[in-house]
Design an enzyme around this catalytic site. Structure first.
Site, PDB file in Angstrom:
ATOM      1  N   GLY A  49       0.945  -1.187   0.001  1.00  0.00           N
ATOM      2  CA  GLY A  49      -0.011   0.104  -0.075  1.00  0.00           C
ATOM      3  C   GLY A  49       0.871   1.250  -0.099  1.00  0.00           C
ATOM      4  O   GLY A  49       2.037   1.241   0.221  1.00  0.00           O
ATOM      5  N   GLN A  54       3.101   9.973   0.797  1.00  0.00           N
ATOM      6  CA  GLN A  54       4.246   9.401   1.034  1.00  0.00           C
ATOM      7  C   GLN A  54       5.295   9.660  -0.129  1.00  0.00           C
ATOM      8  O   GLN A  54       6.572   9.340  -0.198  1.00  0.00           O
ATOM      9  CB  GLN A  54       4.220   7.817   1.129  1.00  0.00           C
ATOM     10  CG  GLN A  54       3.475   7.469   2.518  1.00  0.00           C
ATOM     11  CD  GLN A  54       3.515   5.767   2.439  1.00  0.00           C
ATOM     12  OE1 GLN A  54       2.446   5.304   2.375  1.00  0.00           O
ATOM     13  NE2 GLN A  54       4.403   5.212   3.114  1.00  0.00           N
ATOM     14  N   CYS A 103       6.509  -0.102   7.283  1.00  0.00           N
ATOM     15  CA  CYS A 103       5.957   1.231   6.268  1.00  0.00           C
ATOM     16  C   CYS A 103       7.169   1.633   5.743  1.00  0.00           C
ATOM     17  O   CYS A 103       8.298   1.636   6.154  1.00  0.00           O
ATOM     18  CB  CYS A 103       5.779   2.508   7.392  1.00  0.00           C
ATOM     19  SG  CYS A 103       5.170   3.921   6.607  1.00  0.00           S
ATOM     20  N   LEU A 104       6.761   1.762   4.362  1.00  0.00           N
ATOM     21  CA  LEU A 104       7.870   2.246   3.460  1.00  0.00           C
ATOM     22  C   LEU A 104       8.562   3.535   3.944  1.00  0.00           C
ATOM     23  O   LEU A 104       9.596   3.873   3.287  1.00  0.00           O
ATOM     24  CB  LEU A 104       7.216   2.402   1.781  1.00  0.00           C
ATOM     25  CG  LEU A 104       6.627   1.224   1.246  1.00  0.00           C
ATOM     26  CD1 LEU A 104       6.158   1.606  -0.018  1.00  0.00           C
ATOM     27  CD2 LEU A 104       7.776   0.161   1.336  1.00  0.00           C
ATOM     28  N   HIS A 145      -3.544   1.752   8.410  1.00  0.00           N
ATOM     29  CA  HIS A 145      -2.224   2.123   8.264  1.00  0.00           C
ATOM     30  C   HIS A 145      -2.291   2.972   7.374  1.00  0.00           C
ATOM     31  O   HIS A 145      -1.549   4.196   7.474  1.00  0.00           O
ATOM     32  CB  HIS A 145      -1.399   0.837   8.035  1.00  0.00           C
ATOM     33  CG  HIS A 145       0.173   1.172   7.960  1.00  0.00           C
ATOM     34  ND1 HIS A 145       1.025   0.821   8.690  1.00  0.00           N
ATOM     35  CD2 HIS A 145       0.660   2.018   6.967  1.00  0.00           C
ATOM     36  CE1 HIS A 145       2.247   1.421   8.286  1.00  0.00           C
ATOM     37  NE2 HIS A 145       1.900   1.914   7.071  1.00  0.00           N
ATOM     38  N   GLU A 146      -2.670   2.549   6.061  1.00  0.00           N
ATOM     39  CA  GLU A 146      -2.675   3.468   4.858  1.00  0.00           C
ATOM     40  C   GLU A 146      -3.383   4.889   4.988  1.00  0.00           C
ATOM     41  O   GLU A 146      -2.789   5.802   4.631  1.00  0.00           O
ATOM     42  CB  GLU A 146      -3.145   2.985   3.654  1.00  0.00           C
ATOM     43  CG  GLU A 146      -2.311   1.610   3.212  1.00  0.00           C
ATOM     44  CD  GLU A 146      -0.923   1.944   3.124  1.00  0.00           C
ATOM     45  OE1 GLU A 146      -0.401   3.005   2.676  1.00  0.00           O
ATOM     46  OE2 GLU A 146       0.190   1.183   3.429  1.00  0.00           O
ATOM     47  N   HIS A 149      -1.872   7.543   7.093  1.00  0.00           N
ATOM     48  CA  HIS A 149      -1.056   8.517   6.302  1.00  0.00           C
ATOM     49  C   HIS A 149      -1.832   9.684   5.752  1.00  0.00           C
ATOM     50  O   HIS A 149      -1.183  10.819   5.668  1.00  0.00           O
ATOM     51  CB  HIS A 149      -0.358   7.559   5.301  1.00  0.00           C
ATOM     52  CG  HIS A 149       0.605   7.107   5.449  1.00  0.00           C
ATOM     53  ND1 HIS A 149       1.881   7.339   6.066  1.00  0.00           N
ATOM     54  CD2 HIS A 149       0.870   5.488   5.289  1.00  0.00           C
ATOM     55  CE1 HIS A 149       2.631   6.239   6.248  1.00  0.00           C
ATOM     56  NE2 HIS A 149       2.048   5.156   5.725  1.00  0.00           N
TER      57      HIS A 149
HETATM   58 ZN    ZN Z   1       3.231   3.485   5.906  1.00  0.00          ZN
END
Ligand code: ZN
Length: 178
Positions: A49, A54, A103-104, A145-146, A149
């Site tokens: 995701g 991000q 998380c990226l 989570h997504e 953001h």
């Molecule tokens: Zn994340």
């Protein structure tokens, strides 16, 4: 289209509440470029995701794609590439379960986070059509989570126990079967 750089924790855009995406612009050339860049970036980084903030785009747009269902989170249900514009989460019941999240934007680390496990999401799809879906279990965590953001939140904000925060390698060595 372009693989964009995923910004990391400490970048102020990750802490900003993103603007709702202008509904009239869904489907525009700029929207298509954003979605394609997000898909390419998600593939390049190997995530499941990605939220627009991000890649330093402060709009409420997120994408999720789970094609390879064998992940470091175990076996997941397949989710074809999907776009979520201006999503809203409501909790369907009070059950809470924890998972180790990554998380990226926080590369190399994992943390244990408890979240509601039965949610409803209301959003606009990439055609601008209103959709409503329910998710349970780990997928409920993925969406929370997504979508966090889009509200300037990171999973670390939701951790209760800092001893359950680990580098990838130590997680796999010491925590994976907890
Ligand atoms: Zn994340």
């Amino acid at each position: 289209m372009t693989v964009q750089t995923v910004i990391r924790m400490g970048h102020p855009t990750l802490r900003r509440v993103a603007k709702p995406y202008p509904v009239d612009n869904i489907g525009s050339p700029a929207f298509q470029v954003l979605i394609q860049d997000m898909q390419e970036t998600l593939h390049a980084y190997g995530g499941i995701g990605l939220a627009a903030p991000q890649i330093d785009v402060s709009y409420q747009v997120a994408v999720i794609e789970i094609e390879n269902t064998t992940t470091r989170y175990g076996e997941l249900e397949r989710v074809p590439f999907s776009v979520f514009v201006n999503p809203v989460i409501s909790v369907a019941d009070g059950e809470i379960t924890g998972y180790w999240e990554a998380c990226l934007s926080i590369p190399g680390l994992m943390g244990y986070v408890e979240r509601p496990q039965h949610i409803q999401i209301d959003y606009l799809d990439e055609a601008g059509t209103a959709q409503s879906l329910e998710y349970q279990g780990f997928m409920a965590t993925v969406f929370q989570h997504e979508f966090d953001h889009l509200q300037g939140k990171l999973y670390v904000d939701r951790m209760k126990d800092p001893t359950q925060f680990a580098f990838d390698e130590e997680y796999h060595t010491y925590h994976v079967d907890e």
